[in-house]
Design a protein around this motif. Structure first.
Motif, PDB file in Angstrom:
ATOM      1  N   ALA A   1       0.824  -1.211   0.000  1.00  0.00           N
ATOM      2  CA  ALA A   1       0.000   0.000   0.000  1.00  0.00           C
ATOM      3  C   ALA A   1       0.861   1.264   0.000  1.00  0.00           C
ATOM      4  CB  ALA A   1      -0.931  -0.002   1.208  1.00  0.00           C
ATOM      5  N   ARG A   2       1.956   1.245   0.735  1.00  0.00           N
ATOM      6  CA  ARG A   2       2.813   2.432   0.794  1.00  0.00           C
ATOM      7  C   ARG A   2       3.673   2.592  -0.461  1.00  0.00           C
ATOM      8  NH1 ARG A   2       1.677   1.138   5.890  1.00  0.00           N
ATOM      9  NH2 ARG A   2       1.208   2.839   7.337  1.00  0.00           N
TER      10      ARG A   2
ATOM     11  N   TRP B   1       2.611   1.809  -3.354  1.00  0.00           N
ATOM     12  CA  TRP B   1       1.625   2.390  -4.271  1.00  0.00           C
ATOM     13  C   TRP B   1       1.436   3.874  -3.982  1.00  0.00           C
ATOM     14  CZ3 TRP B   1      -3.492   4.043  -2.912  1.00  0.00           C
ATOM     15  CH2 TRP B   1      -4.275   4.412  -4.014  1.00  0.00           C
ATOM     16  N   ARG B   2       1.323   4.233  -2.710  1.00  0.00           N
ATOM     17  CA  ARG B   2       1.043   5.622  -2.316  1.00  0.00           C
ATOM     18  C   ARG B   2       2.247   6.531  -2.536  1.00  0.00           C
ATOM     19  NH1 ARG B   2       0.552  10.326  -1.179  1.00  0.00           N
ATOM     20  NH2 ARG B   2      -0.466  11.249   0.626  1.00  0.00           N
ATOM     21  N   TYR B   3       3.453   6.073  -2.206  1.00  0.00           N
ATOM     22  CA  TYR B   3       4.624   6.946  -2.198  1.00  0.00           C
ATOM     23  C   TYR B   3       5.665   6.630  -3.266  1.00  0.00           C
ATOM     24  CZ  TYR B   3       2.788   8.149   2.403  1.00  0.00           C
ATOM     25  OH  TYR B   3       1.984   8.544   3.433  1.00  0.00           O
TER      26      TYR B   3
ATOM     27  N   ARG C   1       8.783   5.354   7.145  1.00  0.00           N
ATOM     28  CA  ARG C   1       7.329   5.583   7.094  1.00  0.00           C
ATOM     29  C   ARG C   1       6.546   4.527   7.872  1.00  0.00           C
ATOM     30  NH1 ARG C   1       5.273   9.444   4.175  1.00  0.00           N
ATOM     31  NH2 ARG C   1       6.540  10.524   2.648  1.00  0.00           N
TER      32      ARG C   1
ATOM     33  N   THR D   1       8.434   0.328  -7.229  1.00  0.00           N
ATOM     34  CA  THR D   1       7.154   0.776  -7.778  1.00  0.00           C
ATOM     35  C   THR D   1       6.263  -0.452  -7.898  1.00  0.00           C
ATOM     36  OG1 THR D   1       7.962   0.512 -10.045  1.00  0.00           O
ATOM     37  CG2 THR D   1       8.098   2.736  -9.095  1.00  0.00           C
TER      38      THR D   1
ATOM     39  N   GLN E   1      -0.781  -3.547  -9.076  1.00  0.00           N
ATOM     40  CA  GLN E   1      -1.855  -2.576  -9.228  1.00  0.00           C
ATOM     41  C   GLN E   1      -3.221  -3.262  -9.233  1.00  0.00           C
ATOM     42  OE1 GLN E   1      -1.604   0.928  -9.248  1.00  0.00           O
ATOM     43  NE2 GLN E   1      -3.799   0.629  -8.919  1.00  0.00           N
TER      44      GLN E   1
ATOM     45  N   ILE F   1      -3.937  -3.863  -5.689  1.00  0.00           N
ATOM     46  CA  ILE F   1      -4.297  -2.577  -5.063  1.00  0.00           C
ATOM     47  C   ILE F   1      -5.733  -2.206  -5.420  1.00  0.00           C
ATOM     48  CG2 ILE F   1      -3.868  -0.077  -5.184  1.00  0.00           C
ATOM     49  CD1 ILE F   1      -1.869  -1.455  -3.379  1.00  0.00           C
TER      50      ILE F   1
ATOM     51  N   ASN G   1      -8.596  -1.510  -2.769  1.00  0.00           N
ATOM     52  CA  ASN G   1      -9.313  -0.239  -2.720  1.00  0.00           C
ATOM     53  C   ASN G   1     -10.820  -0.449  -2.815  1.00  0.00           C
ATOM     54  OD1 ASN G   1      -7.015   1.307  -2.355  1.00  0.00           O
ATOM     55  ND2 ASN G   1      -6.774   1.758  -4.523  1.00  0.00           N
TER      56      ASN G   1
ATOM     57  N   ARG H   1     -11.879  -1.803   0.513  1.00  0.00           N
ATOM     58  CA  ARG H   1     -11.846  -0.718   1.504  1.00  0.00           C
ATOM     59  C   ARG H   1     -13.088   0.157   1.378  1.00  0.00           C
ATOM     60  NH1 ARG H   1      -7.272   0.998   0.273  1.00  0.00           N
ATOM     61  NH2 ARG H   1      -6.045  -0.055   1.837  1.00  0.00           N
TER      62      ARG H   1
ATOM     63  N   ARG I   1      -7.093  16.021   6.116  1.00  0.00           N
ATOM     64  CA  ARG I   1      -6.037  16.386   5.176  1.00  0.00           C
ATOM     65  C   ARG I   1      -5.260  17.593   5.684  1.00  0.00           C
ATOM     66  NH1 ARG I   1      -3.401  13.448   2.523  1.00  0.00           N
ATOM     67  NH2 ARG I   1      -1.855  14.485   3.740  1.00  0.00           N
TER      68      ARG I   1
END
Length: 150
Positions: free
Chosen positions: A50-51, A53-55, A66, A102, A108, A111, A115, A118, A142
């Protein structure tokens, strides 16, 4: 702007944040999400995927920072994600000593399933919330996250 906020409000905010972090970090939460997504992924690898993917692209040291884990542990887990073809690692374009991860196409797809799961779980939890409530929460969270990361 007043820098001395009401201590009672700050204590309430602090305890709410602790409760939220504790609940989010419960292993059963990840288990439930993985089960809902119907994917064969070890719970220990889920937060890393997940991280990435996010970062991503992201190196082991930054990912360890992180997640609050030791970089040697993260390196081993990243190798597992690579073996599963969920991530790929390549030398960084800014520092060739660093290999950055990556998410692959297969990653993906996983993911996307996570998602969607989720979202289904969130809709069950937030059934009594209005879109306006959720938008206000999103905006304030945010803002808080952005201020915290400064």
């Amino acid at each position: 702007m007043n820098n001395a906020h009401d201590p009672e409000i700050l204590r309430g905010l602090h305890t709410a944040i602790i409760d939220l972090v504790d609940e989010i970090n419960r292993p059963r939460r990840d288990d439930r999400l993985i089960e809902e997504a119907g994917i064969p992924l070890d719970r220990a690898l889920f937060p890393l995927l997940a991280r990435v993917w996010r970062y991503g692209p992201i190196g082991v040291v930054e990912l360890a920072d992180r997640t609050g884990r030791d970089h040697t542990t993260i390196s081993r887990q990243m190798s597992k994600l690579e073996d599963l073809e969920l991530i790929e690692r390549k030398p960084s374009i800014t520092d060739r000593r660093v290999r950055e991860a990556t998410v692959t196409e297969k990653g993906q797809e996983m993911i996307d399933l996570l998602n969607a799961a989720r979202e289904r779980l969130a809709n069950r939890i937030l059934v009594d919330w209005t879109d306006e409530d959720l938008d206000q929460l999103r905006t304030l969270l945010r803002r808080f996250a952005d201020d915290l990361m400064r």
